[in-house]
Design an enzyme around this catalytic site. Structure first.
Site, mmCIF file in Angstrom:
data_model
loop_
_atom_site.group_PDB
_atom_site.id
_atom_site.type_symbol
_atom_site.label_atom_id
_atom_site.label_comp_id
_atom_site.label_asym_id
_atom_site.label_seq_id
_atom_site.Cartn_x
_atom_site.Cartn_y
_atom_site.Cartn_z
ATOM 1 C CG ASP A 97 -1.608 -1.303 1.476
ATOM 2 O OD1 ASP A 97 -2.173 -1.857 0.521
ATOM 3 O OD2 ASP A 97 -1.580 -1.784 2.627
ATOM 4 C CD GLU A 109 -8.948 -2.451 -0.644
ATOM 5 O OE1 GLU A 109 -9.280 -2.485 0.550
ATOM 6 O OE2 GLU A 109 -8.219 -3.283 -1.179
#
Length: 375
Positions: A68, A278
């Site tokens: 991420d 997301e």
């Protein structure tokens, strides 16, 4: 969120339970600053590794697991704020309890393809007064001589909130505020400063990220598997709010971002190839706002464009095909006139919960459209 096998064709109930496992993870805490000697590969052609698999780029660091990546260009240097995957040894379950990330490491490099420095632990969960568990994907910003680290973590009631920590250095250590940001919710904070100096935070992720539990404006965890809209209903969009001058609180109520099709209709919940799941990210190019995000269970990175940081945004297409692993989460940054995408896969471990960050060039068409990347 952590990577998992591609299961787009699997029954939705199975996908839902598996995706609850998807969340930004970490690897054993490392406190010493180290330098990785493996440069990132950014060639157009994929390169095979020792197993014969071909990858467009190579991991930026190999001694810890990272995912991420939120990348920024501060003071002439690239800084990467990833989550830090660890092997917890906990059994997998639908709540993702085994993704028990505990700290953040910050990476930096002078240029894409250069040596990468791991600056060690910048923030530990034990130093966040209100935190319960699970430090997921963070982001960072710089304003008025201070660096801000924004992070999602479950509070003592097991509800995801967004916290903020500050430092005078881009690599920390960061000191967390005693309480979460008022009005914050869900996961994946992404902070964007516009050309007029105003700063906005985008946030949210469905399924394990709990965003569907906020549909009424208040958190409701009573029926978590029934709160996602039906396939024929409008999808749940990410949230956005402008930050105040102190960068620690919102200056306005949080609002939902609408992602539309070319006919101007909100994408439906059952439109898994296009709807938001997301990992929202915002960047601006030639006065146009680009909202990029993950479609989750179909594993694409998609983009939509608009004329305001609040949206609405019109869906334009996919710009990255599925990576190895279940999740895909990215950031986009301009460095010395070139644009790059930072992302992750599971090349090093081939395990969904142990990922590694990578970078490759992001190319555009003459009209500003994003070229498709095969990772």
């Amino acid at each position: 969120m952590p990577a998992r096998p591609h299961l787009a064709a699997a029954p939705r109930a199975l996908l839902a339970s598996l995706a609850l496992l998807g969340a930004c993870q970490s690897n054993p805490a490392q406190t010493d600053e180290t330098t990785a000697t493996t440069p990132a590969a950014t060639d157009a052609a994929a390169k095979p590794d020792s197993t014969g698999k071909k990858y467009l780029a190579q991991p930026l660091v190999k001694d810890i697991y990272t995912a991420d990546p939120s990348a920024h260009f501060f003071n002439g240097r690239i800084y990467i704020y990833p989550s830090h995957d660890i092997e917890t040894g906990m059994p997998e379950n639908d709540n993702g309890d085994h993704f028990a990330m505990r700290d953040y490491h910050i990476l930096s490099m002078d240029s894409v393809g250069g040596k990468v420095t791991d600056h060690g632990v910048a923030l530990d969960i034990k130093d966040i007064p209100w935190a319960g568990r699970q430090l997921w994907a963070p982001d960072a910003a710089f304003k008025n001589g201070t660096y801000y680290l924004y992070f999602p973590v479950k509070d003592k009631q097991d509800i995801f909130r967004i916290g903020v920590a500050t430092s005078k250095s881009p690599t920390g250590p960061f000191k967390a505020e005693p309480k979460p940001m008022e009005g914050s919710l869900s996961i994946d904070p992404a902070v964007f400063t516009d050309t007029d100096g105003q700063t906005y935070m985008y946030m949210g992720g469905i399924w394990g990220g709990q965003l569907q539990r906020w549909r009424t404006g208040k958190y409701d965890g009573s029926k978590p598997k029934e709160q996602e809209p039906a396939a024929s209903e409008p999808s749940v969009g990410p949230r956005v709010a402008r930050l105040g001058a102190d960068m620690k609180q919102f200056a306005e109520p949080v609002r939902e971002v609408k992602i539309l099709d070319k006919e101007g209709k909100v994408l439906l919940s059952g439109d898994n190839n296009r709807r938001f799941f997301e990992g929202a990210w915002m960047h601006k190019y030639q006065d146009k706002y680009y909202l990029t995000y993950s479609t989750g269970d179909t594993h694409f990175l998609a983009y939509a464009t608009g004329t305001s940081p609040y949206g609405p945004f019109t869906y334009q297409g996919t710009f990255m095909n599925p990576v190895q692993g279940w999740t895909t989460h990215h950031s986009i940054v301009e460095v010395k006139g070139k644009w790059y995408i930072f992302y992750h896969d599971t090349q090093l471990s081939d395990k969904t919960w142990l990922r590694n960050v990578k970078v490759t060039e992001l190319k555009r068409g003459a009209d500003g459209s994003l070229a498709l990347i095969n990772p």
